[in-house]
Design a protein around this motif. Structure first.
Motif, short mmCIF file in Angstrom:
data_model
loop_
_atom_site.label_atom_id
_atom_site.label_comp_id
_atom_site.label_asym_id
_atom_site.label_seq_id
_atom_site.Cartn_x
_atom_site.Cartn_y
_atom_site.Cartn_z
N ALA A 282 -31.01 15.26 42.14
CA ALA A 282 -31.76 15.41 40.89
C ALA A 282 -30.92 15.01 39.68
CB ALA A 282 -32.24 16.85 40.74
N TYR A 283 -29.65 15.38 39.70
CA TYR A 283 -28.80 15.15 38.53
C TYR A 283 -28.11 13.80 38.54
CZ TYR A 283 -29.24 19.99 36.92
OH TYR A 283 -29.72 21.19 36.44
N TRP A 284 -27.74 13.30 39.72
CA TRP A 284 -26.88 12.12 39.79
C TRP A 284 -27.62 10.84 40.16
CZ3 TRP A 284 -21.78 14.03 42.59
CH2 TRP A 284 -21.19 15.02 41.80
N ASP A 285 -28.74 10.94 40.87
CA ASP A 285 -29.44 9.75 41.35
C ASP A 285 -30.79 9.52 40.66
OD1 ASP A 285 -27.43 9.32 43.45
OD2 ASP A 285 -28.32 11.09 44.39
N PHE A 286 -31.57 10.57 40.57
CA PHE A 286 -32.90 10.45 39.97
C PHE A 286 -32.90 9.79 38.58
CE2 PHE A 286 -35.93 12.56 37.07
CZ PHE A 286 -37.12 12.02 37.54
N PRO A 287 -32.00 10.20 37.66
CA PRO A 287 -32.03 9.59 36.32
C PRO A 287 -31.81 8.09 36.33
CG PRO A 287 -30.70 11.58 36.32
CD PRO A 287 -30.97 11.24 37.75
N HIS B 86 -31.08 12.17 29.54
CA HIS B 86 -30.75 12.39 30.94
C HIS B 86 -31.93 13.10 31.59
CE1 HIS B 86 -28.82 13.94 34.54
NE2 HIS B 86 -27.72 13.26 34.27
N SER B 87 -32.72 12.36 32.34
CA SER B 87 -33.96 12.93 32.87
C SER B 87 -33.72 14.00 33.93
CB SER B 87 -34.85 11.83 33.45
OG SER B 87 -34.16 11.07 34.41
N GLY B 88 -32.53 14.00 34.54
CA GLY B 88 -32.25 15.00 35.56
C GLY B 88 -32.29 16.42 35.03
N SER C 95 -27.45 7.41 31.02
CA SER C 95 -28.05 8.74 31.09
C SER C 95 -26.99 9.77 30.69
CB SER C 95 -28.54 9.03 32.51
OG SER C 95 -29.52 8.10 32.90
N ALA D 138 -36.26 20.10 41.11
CA ALA D 138 -34.98 19.62 41.61
C ALA D 138 -34.83 19.92 43.10
CB ALA D 138 -33.84 20.27 40.82
N ASN E 228 -24.03 9.81 34.11
CA ASN E 228 -23.92 9.13 35.40
C ASN E 228 -23.45 7.69 35.28
OD1 ASN E 228 -25.15 11.51 36.25
ND2 ASN E 228 -27.19 10.60 36.22
#
Length: 435
Positions: free
Chosen positions: A204-209, A390-392, A318, A400, A153
């Motif tokens: 979950a994949y693009w913002d959370f991490p 990458h925490s996502g 990430s 998610a 990201n």
């Protein structure tokens, strides 16, 4: 000419005709035999990198493997689970399938054949890493697929919009407070500050991490993977508060709760109507696609602004292997299918990924000189030098989904962060992969 001579010639002609027919029959038989030796495999995918890349990829694979023909079943990313799910349930369908690295793949591992030794040897020889296709991100454990590129990201910015808003395009915001001030100026010129879509897997994949890096250590992230870090932990609550603040502060487009980031949110940015967009370094919504839409000279790439400037991972990237490709457990054409999986990790495909799709390969042998010239890409190549987990991809499917749905309701004022936290904890406890 005597009757005997005529008869002899006729017999000769008939014999020649008979031999010619026999030759044609033999040729047809041989041609049929060759045709029968061509194996057709079906590949389920969401076309990362774009149509042109996949057209050239398949052509290159079939040229290198004339005994295998590829039929693509391409599904939009946001509909992929609903198409893939019935195949897994019925144990039928494609010979090769794509999934994101990490828990998304691990949760579906019953659908995949473990990688055989020769494919693993190819991965070790060709790739910088392939741990995202292996249980627990551990290459000593069972692996189910190989990646074809590097993913992760960044936040992109439109220099022309920043300039129009009276901001310095050479000095984009680095902290949450600076971002808030920048967004006020962007909104004053009637444009969206941060293009955002909250439907589906993208939050979950693009913002959370990018919020999680401000509060979690790598040890915390590994605890997330095993289910050992509850969502009620103050660190996790702070992550949710950080996400909620994006929409609470009015940075995003009003349509965010009802649209997906791909294509809708990304379209807002690449149409020139937003200053920032948080997306990925490879595939369809990266520096290459945005440069084509906005002009390379107008696109920059940066880390997300920090909430906690001195957090150990706040200045990290990430990073994760891109989506991985594996052979289905039910395929009757595993030998041909594994040829395709190996090709995805090959140097030839890595070069195509770089030159055609603008992706960043994990192949050790790709020539850096083959990468296109782009300021945004140069910025990305510096950002990725300091990677973290990458925490996502450490979130289960249940988490998610609860993350995206909860953020939608928070953005609409229908849910508090405390209630969102409770939902996330319930999702964690319901996750088979974390029990």
């Amino acid at each position: 000419m005597t009757m005997i001579e005529t008869t002899g010639r006729l017999r000769g002609l008939l014999r020649g005709l008979s031999l010619a027919c026999a030759g044609l029959a033999l040729a047809a038989t041989l041609q049929g035999a060759v045709a029968e030796e061509v194996t057709t495999i079906r590949v389920l995918n969401w076309e990362p990198g774009g149509t042109k890349y996949w057209t050239e990829l398949v052509a290159a694979f079939e040229k290198a493997n004339p005994d295998v023909k590829v039929e693509l079943e391409t599904v939009p990313f946001d509909r992929y689970p609903e198409v893939q799910g019935p195949y897994i349930t019925t144990k039928s369908g494609p010979d090769v399938m794509e999934n994101n690295a990490g828990l998304e793949l691990f949760d579906r591992r019953v659908a995949y054949e473990p990688l055989p030794a020769d494919v693993l040897d190819e991965a070790k020889a060709q790739l910088i890493t392939y741990s995202g296709g292996c249980l627990g991100f551990d290459t000593t454990k069972t692996c189910y697929g190989l990646p074809f590129g590097y993913q992760g990201n960044v936040m992109y910015y439109n220099k022309a919009v920043l300039k129009e808003a009276g901001l310095d395009p050479a000095n984009p915001p680095k902290t949450w407070d600076e971002m808030d001030a920048a967004c006020a100026k962007v909104k004053a010129i009637g444009k969206t500050c941060l293009a955002l879509g909250l439907s589906g897997i993208f939050p979950a994949y693009w913002d959370f991490p990018e919020i999680a890096r401000n509060y979690l250590t790598e040890e915390d992230m590994r605890a997330m993977l095993s289910g050992g870090l509850p969502w009620t932990d103050p660190k996790m609550v702070n992550v949710l508060k950080g996400l909620a603040s994006i929409t609470e502060k009015g940075w995003a487009n009003a349509s965010a709760p009802s649209i997906t980031m791909l294509p809708d949110g990304a379209d807002i940015f690449q149409s020139g109507n937003a200053a920032f967009a948080g997306t990925i370094i490879s595939d369809a919504v990266n520096w290459s696609a945005f440069g084509a839409a906005l002009g390379d000279e107008n696109v920059g790439a940066m880390r997300w602004p920090t909430l906690v400037a001195d957090a150990p991972l706040a200045q990290s990237f990430s990073g994760i292997e891109s989506s991985v490709f594996g052979v289905t457990s039910w395929s009757s054409k595993k030998e041909a299918a594994f040829k395709f999986v190996k090709f995805m990790a090959s140097t030839e495909n890595a070069t195509l990924l770089s030159t055609v799709a603008g992706g960043i390969s994990l192949n050790k042998n790709v020539d850096p000189a083959s990468l296109p010239k782009s300021e945004a890409l140069s910025q990305i190549l510096e950002i990725i030098k300091k990677p973290t987990l990458h925490s996502g991809v450490l979130l289960s499917g249940q988490e998610a989904d609860a993350l995206a749905r909860g953020w939608q309701e928070v953005a609409l004022g229908r849910l508090t962060v405390d209630d969102w936290t409770a939902r996330m904890q319930a999702a964690l406890e319901a996750s088979p992969s974390k029990r």
